[in-house]
Scaffold this motif. Sequence first.
Motif, PDB file in Angstrom:
ATOM      1  N   GLY A   1      -9.216  16.194   0.432  1.00  0.00           N
ATOM      2  CA  GLY A   1     -10.219  15.396  -0.282  1.00  0.00           C
ATOM      3  C   GLY A   1     -11.092  14.607   0.671  1.00  0.00           C
ATOM      4  O   GLY A   1     -12.322  14.599   0.568  1.00  0.00           O
ATOM      5  N   LYS A   2     -10.458  13.974   1.608  1.00  0.00           N
ATOM      6  CA  LYS A   2     -11.215  13.154   2.559  1.00  0.00           C
ATOM      7  C   LYS A   2     -12.164  14.033   3.385  1.00  0.00           C
ATOM      8  O   LYS A   2     -13.310  13.648   3.643  1.00  0.00           O
ATOM      9  CB  LYS A   2     -10.234  12.425   3.473  1.00  0.00           C
ATOM     10  N   ALA A   3     -11.697  15.223   3.793  1.00  0.00           N
ATOM     11  CA  ALA A   3     -12.539  16.098   4.616  1.00  0.00           C
ATOM     12  C   ALA A   3     -13.777  16.573   3.851  1.00  0.00           C
ATOM     13  O   ALA A   3     -14.816  16.837   4.445  1.00  0.00           O
ATOM     14  CB  ALA A   3     -11.714  17.296   5.100  1.00  0.00           C
TER      15      ALA A   3
ATOM     16  N   LEU B   1       0.841  -1.203   0.000  1.00  0.00           N
ATOM     17  CA  LEU B   1       0.000   0.000   0.000  1.00  0.00           C
ATOM     18  C   LEU B   1       0.883   1.263   0.000  1.00  0.00           C
ATOM     19  O   LEU B   1       1.092   1.858  -1.034  1.00  0.00           O
ATOM     20  CB  LEU B   1      -0.922  -0.028   1.226  1.00  0.00           C
ATOM     21  N   PHE B   2       1.406   1.631   1.166  1.00  0.00           N
ATOM     22  CA  PHE B   2       2.248   2.826   1.251  1.00  0.00           C
ATOM     23  C   PHE B   2       3.724   2.423   1.323  1.00  0.00           C
ATOM     24  O   PHE B   2       4.043   1.281   1.621  1.00  0.00           O
ATOM     25  CB  PHE B   2       1.920   3.632   2.524  1.00  0.00           C
ATOM     26  N   GLY B   3       4.592   3.391   1.089  1.00  0.00           N
ATOM     27  CA  GLY B   3       6.025   3.184   1.320  1.00  0.00           C
ATOM     28  C   GLY B   3       6.392   3.980   2.564  1.00  0.00           C
ATOM     29  O   GLY B   3       6.025   5.140   2.689  1.00  0.00           O
TER      30      GLY B   3
ATOM     31  N   GLU C   1      -5.195  14.737  -2.333  1.00  0.00           N
ATOM     32  CA  GLU C   1      -4.762  13.631  -1.475  1.00  0.00           C
ATOM     33  C   GLU C   1      -4.307  14.159  -0.119  1.00  0.00           C
ATOM     34  O   GLU C   1      -3.953  15.333   0.003  1.00  0.00           O
ATOM     35  CB  GLU C   1      -3.616  12.851  -2.143  1.00  0.00           C
ATOM     36  N   CYS C   2      -4.294  13.272   0.865  1.00  0.00           N
ATOM     37  CA  CYS C   2      -3.791  13.643   2.186  1.00  0.00           C
ATOM     38  C   CYS C   2      -2.301  13.974   2.054  1.00  0.00           C
ATOM     39  O   CYS C   2      -1.570  13.283   1.334  1.00  0.00           O
ATOM     40  CB  CYS C   2      -3.994  12.500   3.181  1.00  0.00           C
ATOM     41  N   LEU C   3      -1.869  15.005   2.757  1.00  0.00           N
ATOM     42  CA  LEU C   3      -0.515  15.523   2.538  1.00  0.00           C
ATOM     43  C   LEU C   3       0.593  14.540   2.935  1.00  0.00           C
ATOM     44  O   LEU C   3       1.730  14.656   2.490  1.00  0.00           O
ATOM     45  CB  LEU C   3      -0.327  16.837   3.315  1.00  0.00           C
ATOM     46  N   PHE C   4       0.268  13.573   3.782  1.00  0.00           N
ATOM     47  CA  PHE C   4       1.275  12.607   4.247  1.00  0.00           C
ATOM     48  C   PHE C   4       1.271  11.323   3.420  1.00  0.00           C
ATOM     49  O   PHE C   4       2.053  10.414   3.679  1.00  0.00           O
ATOM     50  CB  PHE C   4       1.011  12.245   5.723  1.00  0.00           C
ATOM     51  N   CYS C   5       0.401  11.225   2.410  1.00  0.00           N
ATOM     52  CA  CYS C   5       0.165   9.947   1.734  1.00  0.00           C
ATOM     53  C   CYS C   5       1.015   9.796   0.461  1.00  0.00           C
ATOM     54  O   CYS C   5       1.106  10.710  -0.356  1.00  0.00           O
ATOM     55  CB  CYS C   5      -1.313   9.838   1.378  1.00  0.00           C
ATOM     56  N   ASN C   6       1.589   8.605   0.267  1.00  0.00           N
ATOM     57  CA  ASN C   6       2.380   8.358  -0.947  1.00  0.00           C
ATOM     58  C   ASN C   6       1.884   7.120  -1.707  1.00  0.00           C
ATOM     59  O   ASN C   6       2.668   6.430  -2.340  1.00  0.00           O
ATOM     60  CB  ASN C   6       3.869   8.261  -0.620  1.00  0.00           C
ATOM     61  N   LEU C   7       0.578   6.875  -1.639  1.00  0.00           N
ATOM     62  CA  LEU C   7       0.025   5.680  -2.290  1.00  0.00           C
ATOM     63  C   LEU C   7       0.369   5.597  -3.777  1.00  0.00           C
ATOM     64  O   LEU C   7       0.870   4.574  -4.254  1.00  0.00           O
ATOM     65  CB  LEU C   7      -1.500   5.646  -2.083  1.00  0.00           C
ATOM     66  N   VAL C   8       0.136   6.666  -4.516  1.00  0.00           N
ATOM     67  CA  VAL C   8       0.343   6.615  -5.965  1.00  0.00           C
ATOM     68  C   VAL C   8       1.829   6.515  -6.290  1.00  0.00           C
ATOM     69  O   VAL C   8       2.259   5.705  -7.115  1.00  0.00           O
ATOM     70  CB  VAL C   8      -0.303   7.848  -6.644  1.00  0.00           C
TER      71      VAL C   8
ATOM     72  N   MET D   1      -9.498   8.356  10.655  1.00  0.00           N
ATOM     73  CA  MET D   1      -9.781   9.787  10.883  1.00  0.00           C
ATOM     74  C   MET D   1      -8.538  10.629  10.624  1.00  0.00           C
ATOM     75  O   MET D   1      -8.634  11.822  10.409  1.00  0.00           O
ATOM     76  CB  MET D   1     -10.204  10.013  12.335  1.00  0.00           C
ATOM     77  N   GLU D   2      -7.389  10.035  10.785  1.00  0.00           N
ATOM     78  CA  GLU D   2      -6.069  10.630  10.527  1.00  0.00           C
ATOM     79  C   GLU D   2      -5.667  11.694  11.561  1.00  0.00           C
ATOM     80  O   GLU D   2      -4.617  11.594  12.170  1.00  0.00           O
ATOM     81  CB  GLU D   2      -5.950  11.243   9.111  1.00  0.00           C
ATOM     82  N   ILE D   3      -6.454  12.756  11.685  1.00  0.00           N
ATOM     83  CA  ILE D   3      -6.078  13.882  12.545  1.00  0.00           C
ATOM     84  C   ILE D   3      -7.304  14.241  13.391  1.00  0.00           C
ATOM     85  O   ILE D   3      -8.402  14.348  12.842  1.00  0.00           O
ATOM     86  CB  ILE D   3      -5.742  15.135  11.691  1.00  0.00           C
TER      87      ILE D   3
ATOM     88  N   TYR E   1      -6.163   2.019  -4.830  1.00  0.00           N
ATOM     89  CA  TYR E   1      -6.718   3.152  -5.572  1.00  0.00           C
ATOM     90  C   TYR E   1      -7.300   4.166  -4.591  1.00  0.00           C
ATOM     91  O   TYR E   1      -7.923   3.788  -3.592  1.00  0.00           O
ATOM     92  CB  TYR E   1      -7.826   2.657  -6.506  1.00  0.00           C
ATOM     93  N   CYS E   2      -7.107   5.448  -4.867  1.00  0.00           N
ATOM     94  CA  CYS E   2      -7.760   6.493  -4.076  1.00  0.00           C
ATOM     95  C   CYS E   2      -8.093   7.639  -5.017  1.00  0.00           C
ATOM     96  O   CYS E   2      -7.213   8.166  -5.711  1.00  0.00           O
ATOM     97  CB  CYS E   2      -6.838   6.974  -2.965  1.00  0.00           C
ATOM     98  N   SER E   3      -9.360   8.025  -5.016  1.00  0.00           N
ATOM     99  CA  SER E   3      -9.824   9.036  -5.979  1.00  0.00           C
ATOM    100  C   SER E   3      -9.280  10.430  -5.669  1.00  0.00           C
ATOM    101  O   SER E   3      -9.270  11.299  -6.536  1.00  0.00           O
ATOM    102  CB  SER E   3     -11.357   9.071  -5.993  1.00  0.00           C
ATOM    103  N   HIS E   4      -8.811  10.670  -4.445  1.00  0.00           N
ATOM    104  CA  HIS E   4      -8.384  12.040  -4.094  1.00  0.00           C
ATOM    105  C   HIS E   4      -7.163  12.506  -4.880  1.00  0.00           C
ATOM    106  O   HIS E   4      -6.966  13.703  -5.078  1.00  0.00           O
ATOM    107  CB  HIS E   4      -8.096  12.136  -2.591  1.00  0.00           C
ATOM    108  N   PHE E   5      -6.336  11.573  -5.338  1.00  0.00           N
ATOM    109  CA  PHE E   5      -5.137  11.970  -6.087  1.00  0.00           C
ATOM    110  C   PHE E   5      -5.500  12.631  -7.417  1.00  0.00           C
ATOM    111  O   PHE E   5      -4.847  13.586  -7.837  1.00  0.00           O
ATOM    112  CB  PHE E   5      -4.220  10.765  -6.330  1.00  0.00           C
ATOM    113  N   SER E   6      -6.540  12.130  -8.068  1.00  0.00           N
ATOM    114  CA  SER E   6      -6.853  12.670  -9.398  1.00  0.00           C
ATOM    115  C   SER E   6      -7.376  14.104  -9.313  1.00  0.00           C
ATOM    116  O   SER E   6      -7.417  14.824 -10.305  1.00  0.00           O
ATOM    117  CB  SER E   6      -7.852  11.763 -10.126  1.00  0.00           C
TER     118      SER E   6
HETATM  119  S1  SF4 Z   1      -4.397   8.499   3.181  1.00  0.00           S
HETATM  120 FE1  SF4 Z   1      -5.774   9.959   2.101  1.00  0.00          FE
HETATM  121  S2  SF4 Z   1      -4.928  10.181   0.044  1.00  0.00           S
HETATM  122 FE2  SF4 Z   1      -3.993   8.341   0.948  1.00  0.00          FE
HETATM  123  S3  SF4 Z   1      -5.252   6.631   0.291  1.00  0.00           S
HETATM  124 FE3  SF4 Z   1      -6.070   7.296   2.269  1.00  0.00          FE
HETATM  125  S4  SF4 Z   1      -7.676   8.830   1.789  1.00  0.00           S
HETATM  126 FE4  SF4 Z   1      -6.432   8.532  -0.077  1.00  0.00          FE
END
Ligand code: SF4
Length: 379
Positions: free
Chosen positions: A258-260, A39-41, A142-149, A244-246, A133-138
């Motif tokens: 995006g999530k918010a 998923l993430f690195g 995206e969440c600022l801490f996320c490196n999924l793509v 919830m992240e934060i 997959y996460c739609s927020h990247f397009s």
């Molecule tokens: S952390 Fe945020 S940007 Fe990353 S996959 Fe989850 S919802 Fe998408």
Amino acid sequence: MKDTGSIKLKATLLVEGINYEEEAVEEVGSTYKEQNHGLFGWDFENHTGLLLPDDLCLPDGTVVQFRFNSGSPYCVKKINNDLFLFHGEEETCRVEWIKRPEFYTSYTSNGNEMIKIGQVGGEDCLFYCYNNYCSHFSHNKECLFCNLVSTSKTYNSVLKKKDYHDIGEVAAAAWAEGMVNHILLTGGCFKGEKEVEIVSAIMASIKKHTGFDRVPGTILPSPARGDDLLRYFETGIQAIGFSMEIWDDRLYNAMCPGKAETTSHNEFLNSIKTAVKIFGAGNVYGVFVMGLEPRDTFLEGINVLYGEGANVVPFVWSPNPGSRLEGHRAPSPDWYTDVIREAAGIACESGVPPGTENHCYRCDGNNLLHDALKEKGIV
Ligand code: SF4
């Protein structure tokens, strides 16, 4: 007094990263479990083409995620067939890599490599991401801490979309070799798909292949709410989590744009309250990224969620490559150590069952709360 305990050392290794000598990683990918980027690195720098360990164990059994940083003062070296962690020239302690699951070399009846479908997190958690997959990247939200793509593009190491039957076969193989005790299931879904239906089919396959009636573990879906909560329970998974992240509402809106927009702080909270009624106290998790908000708001979140009968999984943030926060710095190890011990005190006083049958300290190399609870005798 200088804190030399495992929690402080784990916090330090997650915040500073770890380097290695070539000899120490010779058997990673054969005898020992390598990273597979399901998923993430989580490393400080990418390492395409290099097999590096997923995690390591400290002498007291604490599991630490291996976050590669070639500039870290901490380095794992092999001396006479044993592994040691060094800080500069000074030996810190012995360490061990975690053994590689046997199913990593097996194939499903569809001919897919099992390792590309499910991976073991820590020592005993079978992890699946059913859709990378996460739609927020397009939408650049995206969440600022996320490196999924970025992780997926860099390593391209797992199947993006997994077949339900394959997922069940991997669960059967993992349980048969006696390594895993829980699953962790997450993913996203494409427009027009209903995530709870995907999860329902996956869980039916896992139950069929393992014989479980209810499966020990946790589902972390896209924010679930309303009638879907009962449907997730009916899939047979024992616990559910909400990323919830934060906790701080304004920071949440800024860090997770995006999530918010799709799920507000209050919607999360209401869903958690409803989920506790359905899944039971201790079987619901609020999932946070720890280190991106002040101590007081983080602890307020811990207080409120434990007050509602939920548990919390706070992942230790460090600036992952490819995320918008790449190059930033995490809080100090002392900050993480102090705050997590206070959080563990709140968790203990709440009386919420620790839920260790669904997620435990052996699952998590990147979260300190289980370790702080273990320090208090809760395992
Ligand atoms: S952390 Fe945020 S940007 Fe990353 S996959 Fe989850 S919802 Fe998408």
